[in-house]
Enzyme design. Structure first.
Site, PDB file in Angstrom:
ATOM      1  NE  ARG A   1      -3.606   1.851   2.809  1.00  0.00           N
ATOM      2  CZ  ARG A   1      -4.834   2.186   2.608  1.00  0.00           C
ATOM      3  NH1 ARG A   1      -5.474   1.405   1.876  1.00  0.00           N
ATOM      4  NH2 ARG A   1      -5.530   3.389   2.926  1.00  0.00           N
TER       5      ARG A   1
ATOM      6  CG  HIS B   1      -8.484   1.147  -3.054  1.00  0.00           C
ATOM      7  ND1 HIS B   1      -7.832  -0.103  -2.640  1.00  0.00           N
ATOM      8  CD2 HIS B   1      -8.661   1.785  -2.103  1.00  0.00           C
ATOM      9  CE1 HIS B   1      -8.013  -0.066  -1.305  1.00  0.00           C
ATOM     10  NE2 HIS B   1      -8.171   1.013  -0.986  1.00  0.00           N
TER      11      HIS B   1
ATOM     12  CD  GLN C   1     -13.076  -0.244  -0.876  1.00  0.00           C
ATOM     13  OE1 GLN C   1     -12.359   0.046   0.317  1.00  0.00           O
ATOM     14  NE2 GLN C   1     -14.288  -0.506  -0.583  1.00  0.00           N
TER      15      GLN C   1
ATOM     16  CG  ASP D   1     -12.637   8.282  -1.229  1.00  0.00           C
ATOM     17  OD1 ASP D   1     -12.827   8.077   0.258  1.00  0.00           O
ATOM     18  OD2 ASP D   1     -11.811   8.013  -1.795  1.00  0.00           O
TER      19      ASP D   1
ATOM     20  CB  CYS E   1     -13.721   3.109   0.011  1.00  0.00           C
ATOM     21  SG  CYS E   1     -13.152   5.101  -0.075  1.00  0.00           S
TER      22      CYS E   1
ATOM     23  NE  ARG F   1     -10.441  -3.646   0.711  1.00  0.00           N
ATOM     24  CZ  ARG F   1      -9.568  -2.749   1.388  1.00  0.00           C
ATOM     25  NH1 ARG F   1     -10.003  -1.460   1.790  1.00  0.00           N
ATOM     26  NH2 ARG F   1      -8.299  -2.829   1.352  1.00  0.00           N
TER      27      ARG F   1
END
Length: 312
Positions: free
Chosen positions: A110, A137, A140, A232, A272, A300
């Site tokens: 990440r 991502h 996600q 987001d 998210c 997830r």
């Protein structure tokens, strides 16, 4: 399961790298693993396997879901922040990739620059998973697809509206929606659009899968008739210096009780996380009856377990 078996040894850097059939197989596997866990059925195909998790950006959901997922599958996960590695003292990404490949079976990273993940994957001899970059991502987005599919039971004729910053999540959703044939409309302020290459790729894929791709500056246009609304945070990690400016620019893009009236009455609200109630979304929408954000966060775990089982 043939498509799943063919993923063995593959990297997971972006959903653009996978076919519609492979993504649908991953979703089916994720649903199966979720059902197994709920039923208390033990399933530990990764016994003896080890994952290195490199974090140059902090995380709650990515770290916990990957670590728990690996443990539930019988393997082990090792947390490494940027200070734990020689990367911070000048070791090349290529050398780090080669060394870690001697010790572990899979690497999850990440980080900021997408190129870093691509370079890590190029030189590692074990699969590399993109846990997030500034561009994409995919983990996600796979969990998001699972969440929508669980409720809607199809992607055909389903419209996803994303309102806010055209960031890595927006890019990933463009790829995800286009691959499964789901319509997507993204509304963002001028100058904050998703990356042009993701928009173009999604449109080309959509010509084959039947997905329509719209990028607009009008949130009402995006949300009109939507089956799902997604937002987001307006200021992502590394953009803190822009926070005051972004708060002004994005104010008309808040997902609130007025905006969601344009969607279908049974729309799903997705985020998210982490969420800033009162900024990109009101508390009434975030905590309302249409919100599935915590189921989405839970997914997830199951989506990433499907990735791990498939590539290992």
């Amino acid at each position: 399961m043939n498509a799943i078996l063919s993923l063995k040894g593959r990297d997971f850097l972006t959903l653009l790298d996978f076919s519609t059939e492979e993504i649908m197989d991953l979703l089916a596997l994720a649903a199966d693993l979720k059902a197994k866990q709920k039923a208390g059925v033990p399933y530990a195909p990764l016994s003896g396997k080890t994952m290195a998790m490199i974090f140059e950006k902090p995380s709650t959901r990515t770290r916990v879901s990957f670590e728990v997922g690996m443990i539930q599958l019988g393997g082990q996960a090792m947390y490494l922040n940027g200070n734990d590695l020689q990367l911070g003292r000048g070791e090349t990404i290529a050398d780090t990739a080669r060394v870690l490949s001697q010790y572990v079976d899979v690497i999850m990273i990440r980080t900021f620059a997408h190129q870093k993940v691509e370079e890590l994957a190029e030189y590692a001899s074990v699969p590399v998973i993109n846990g997030l970059t500034d561009d994409d991502h995919p983990c996600q987005a796979l969990a998001d697809l699972l969440t929508i599919y669980e409720v809607k039971k199809t992607f055909q004729g389903v419209k996803l509206a994303y309102v806010g910053d055209g960031n890595n999540v927006a890019n990933a959703l463009l790829a995800a929606a286009a691959k499964v044939g789901m319509d997507i409309a993204i509304a963002c302020p001028p100058g904050y659009e998703p990356k042009a290459e993701y928009v173009e790729a999604a449109r080309q894929i959509g010509e084959k899968t039947g997905a329509t791709v719209v990028v607009t500056h009008d949130p009402l246009e995006a949300v009109a008739g939507a089956d799902a609304i997604y937002t987001d945070v307006w200021t992502s990690m590394g953009q803190e210096s822009e926070s005051a400016e972004r708060l002004k620019v994005f104010q008309p893009y808040q997902v609130n009780e007025e905006l969601v009236k344009a969607a279908k009455p049974d729309y799903l609200f997705l985020h998210c996380l982490p969420a800033h109630r009162g900024e990109e979304v009101t508390a009434g929408v975030m905590d309302g009856p249409n919100s599935v954000v915590f189921e989405q966060a839970g997914n997830r775990l199951h989506a990433q377990k499907a990735i791990l089982v498939s590539i290992l």
